[in-house]
Design a protein around this motif. Structure first.
Motif, PDB file in Angstrom:
ATOM      1  N   LYS A 169       0.922  -1.350  -0.570  1.00 36.14           N
ATOM      2  CA  LYS A 169       0.499  -0.044   0.241  1.00 36.14           C
ATOM      3  C   LYS A 169       0.741   1.253  -0.397  1.00 36.14           C
ATOM      4  O   LYS A 169       0.678   2.469  -1.061  1.00 36.14           O
ATOM      5  CB  LYS A 169      -0.842   0.098   0.765  1.00 36.14           C
ATOM      6  N   ARG A 170       1.739   1.399   0.847  1.00 31.38           N
ATOM      7  CA  ARG A 170       2.840   1.843   1.071  1.00 31.38           C
ATOM      8  C   ARG A 170       3.364   2.300  -0.334  1.00 31.38           C
ATOM      9  O   ARG A 170       3.484   3.788  -0.518  1.00 31.38           O
ATOM     10  CB  ARG A 170       3.930   2.475   2.362  1.00 31.38           C
ATOM     11  N   VAL A 171       4.232   1.555  -0.837  1.00 31.04           N
ATOM     12  CA  VAL A 171       5.151   1.481  -1.977  1.00 31.04           C
ATOM     13  C   VAL A 171       4.290   2.744  -3.508  1.00 31.04           C
ATOM     14  O   VAL A 171       4.579   3.108  -3.903  1.00 31.04           O
ATOM     15  CB  VAL A 171       5.851  -0.036  -2.745  1.00 31.04           C
ATOM     16  N   PHE A 172       3.444   1.730  -3.418  1.00 31.82           N
ATOM     17  CA  PHE A 172       2.524   2.471  -4.457  1.00 31.82           C
ATOM     18  C   PHE A 172       1.950   3.779  -4.417  1.00 31.82           C
ATOM     19  O   PHE A 172       1.464   4.355  -5.826  1.00 31.82           O
ATOM     20  CB  PHE A 172       1.096   1.477  -4.968  1.00 31.82           C
ATOM     21  N   LYS A 173       1.312   4.101  -3.517  1.00 24.86           N
ATOM     22  CA  LYS A 173       1.688   5.355  -2.955  1.00 24.86           C
ATOM     23  C   LYS A 173       2.043   6.112  -2.581  1.00 24.86           C
ATOM     24  O   LYS A 173       2.146   7.775  -4.059  1.00 24.86           O
ATOM     25  CB  LYS A 173       0.902   5.835  -1.708  1.00 24.86           C
TER      26      LYS A 173
END
Length: 598
Positions: A261-265
């Motif tokens: 979730k963090r890396v894609f955001k």
């Protein structure tokens, strides 16, 4: 040639905007192109951030103007000047509103004409690109891909550090414990006749770290596999590798979902919805024909074996009688997209997956046409279409085989192929999925025995522990893969943590007690001293970067990849070594075969 003494860059080329107008700036990089209009010269200067236009006119000092007139593509220069608003603006580049009026110019290096143009989306062939990889890497899309890789690695380090993981390096020179892909072997000079192996993964070391009490381990790990020639595979690759103690599957999945979730955001500004869907392996195979299904579209598999098992059409009844199955996909709206000629090509397509052929029914406003309907009764035909949920405008595609694996593979690939041809796949629609409860073992026709589907350290489902020696075909593992848009991003499992169960897993693979001690004694013996429940996961970093960078191959996110036959075209390796080096290693070459270039 000028030097760069006393020159200090103030900005990268891609940074300039209207807010910089009036500022003095110093830049350096490669000449993308030079345009000499007589009394006016423009130079597009490129570095890893983008392009900026340099400007020279009749008010420029003569020596600087003359030097600018000699510039050619890929010359390396440094320039200082004043940022000003461009008269002819462009929206094709982010710096298109401004230019730098040059007052100082240094020529740092000349360049020959490169073998291909240094531009995005080059049409140069792969062999040429990889032979001159240092030039290929200058291209903007390649620079973007490598920068994306850097961002992903940085986010991984930050995120897992915040989650209490310690980054610990494990050895590159290790012991050969072949089970699966072949090891790369490294001869030892100080131990003649003995060899190290390059790690296929840090699997055993990270489990030993859990026994050592480190609790949460993380590493961006280099791995090596001497696999047969396969497209888009690399003999050396990188994993985001981790292991945790005192956890279960839910704990591991929750932390990984947080990372993704963090890396894609942060990289793509895409909000990934969590928690991810979970699906047992058997359901994934039955519905999608794949253990890494693309769930962005439908066309799910439907089993019609019960309908056709007693029909008079041997192409359908035969596979069922032999223990296989007959299944279909209903391509909604496919009748218009696939006329007969295209359907025939789909038939050729499934044959590459060992299917013997493709049966079909096409429902249009003008009527229904079918390759098999005349061999079945009206009731059987109606039952098939009803089971498929077929309506006017649909295309029903059917594959049968004595081996379910063939049916799954053929229809699983076919559903993706028709979706691609119908342009139903949105590359920015990211659908994640956990596939769970994999089979513990898979039977190898080539080896004539059962092999570990993941690796021999995977724990069986608690309710299947008694099947590990008695019912291998139905023994499920506590294994899980993270899948994105039909691509396996990573996989892991809960590990065996008792010596008795680990020895049973080895026995199930036909490894003798002597071989267990010889090859895996360090791990089995360690379990005797108190092993916590533990498990982990490893991402294929190259694959994750490929998807996030929008690249078509993992080669495009690896700075210096190898080609399909595991050779490096730029460095011309592997290569022969001299006799003295072989003598030092107590090695003699008895046979040399030249590999065929890609």
């Amino acid at each position: 040639m000028d030097n760069i003494q006393n020159f200090k860059r103030t900005n990268y080329c891609g940074e300039f905007r209207m807010a910089h107008v009036g500022h003095t700036a110093s830049v350096c990089g490669w000449v993308q192109r030079q345009r000499d209009l007589g009394g006016l010269i423009f130079v597009d200067l490129r570095d890893r951030t983008g392009l900026v236009q340099l400007s020279f006119d009749d008010s420029t000092a003569k020596d600087i103007f003359d030097k600018a007139s000699t510039l050619r593509g890929e010359y390396v220069i440094a320039a200082t000047g004043t940022v000003r608003e461009r008269e002819a603006k462009t929206d094709k580049i982010p710096t298109g509103d401004v230019e730098i009026y040059v007052t100082e110019l240094r020529l740092l290096a000349k360049a020959e004409t490169p073998p291909f143009e240094i531009v995005a989306n080059s049409n140069a062939n792969d062999v040429l690109r990889l032979t001159y990889r240092y030039l290929d890497l200058r291209r903007p899309d390649m620079q973007h891909a490598i920068a994306t890789r850097h961002k992903i690695c940085k986010i991984a380090r930050d995120y897992f550090d915040e989650q209490g993981f310690l980054e610990i390096e494990t050895p590159i020179l290790t012991k050969s414990t072949p089970e699966g892909a072949r090891d790369y072997l490294v001869p030892s000079r100080v131990h003649p006749g003995k060899f190290y192996a390059l790690p296929q993964s840090p699997q055993q070391y990270k489990q030993l770290l859990m026994l050592s009490g480190f609790d949460r381990y993380f590493q961006i790990a280099r791995c090596f596999r001497d696999e047969d020639l396969r497209a888009d595979r690399q003999p050396e690759f990188t994993q985001i590798d981790l292991e945790m103690s005192f956890i279960n599957e839910d704990d591991i999945m929750s932390i990984q979902e947080g990372f993704l979730k963090r890396v894609f955001k942060e990289v793509l500004d895409v909000d990934v919805q969590t928690p991810f869907l979970r699906m047992p392996w058997q359901e994934a195979m039955d519905r999608f024909g794949s253990d890494k299904p693309d769930i962005r579209f439908g066309f799910e598999l439907t089993d019609i074996s019960d309908i056709v098992k007693d029909c008079g059409f041997g192409v359908f009844s035969g596979p069922v009688a032999e223990g296989g199955s007959v299944r279909l996909i209903n391509v909604k709206g496919g009748a218009a997209a696939f006329p007969r000629k295209k359907i025939d090509k789909l038939g050729d397509f499934v044959k590459t997956y060992r299917a013997k052929g493709l049966a079909w029914t096409r429902l249009t406003e003008e009527g229904t046409t079918s390759s098999y309907a005349k061999f079945l009764t009206e009731e059987e035909n109606a039952a098939i279409l009803q089971r498929a949920g077929a309506e006017t405008g649909d295309l029903v595609l059917i594959v049968g085989d004595a081996k379910n694996e063939v049916v799954w593979a053929a229809l699983g690939a076919l559903r993706c192929e028709v979706a691609k041809q119908m342009e139903l796949i949105d590359p920015m629609d990211f659908k994640f999925l956990w596939v769970t409860e994999f089979p513990m073992f898979e039977y190898s026709e080539e080896e004539g025995r059962y092999q570990a589907m993941h690796h021999p350290f995977t724990a069986p489902m608690v309710e299947d522990e008694d099947k590990i020696l008695t019912d291998k075909a139905n023994c499920r593992a506590r294994a899980y893969d993270i899948v994105l848009n039909g691509c396996e991003l990573g996989g892991g499992s809960i590990r065996i943590n008792t010596p008795d169960l680990q020895e049973k897993a080895f026995q199930a693979l036909g490894i003798s007690a002597e071989d267990i001690q010889e090859r895996f004694g360090h791990l089995v013996n360690a379990f005797k001293y108190g092993a916590p429940p533990h498990g982990g996961l490893a991402y294929g970093l190259d694959r994750l970067c490929m998807l996030m960078a929008g690249a078509s191959s993992i080669r495009d996110v690896i700075a210096f990849p190898k080609v399909q036959n595991a050779s490096d075209l730029m460095m011309s390796c592997p290569d022969v070594v001299d006799a003295k080096q072989l003598d030092d290693l107590s090695i003699a070459c008895t046979r040399v075969e030249e590999a065929t270039e890609e």
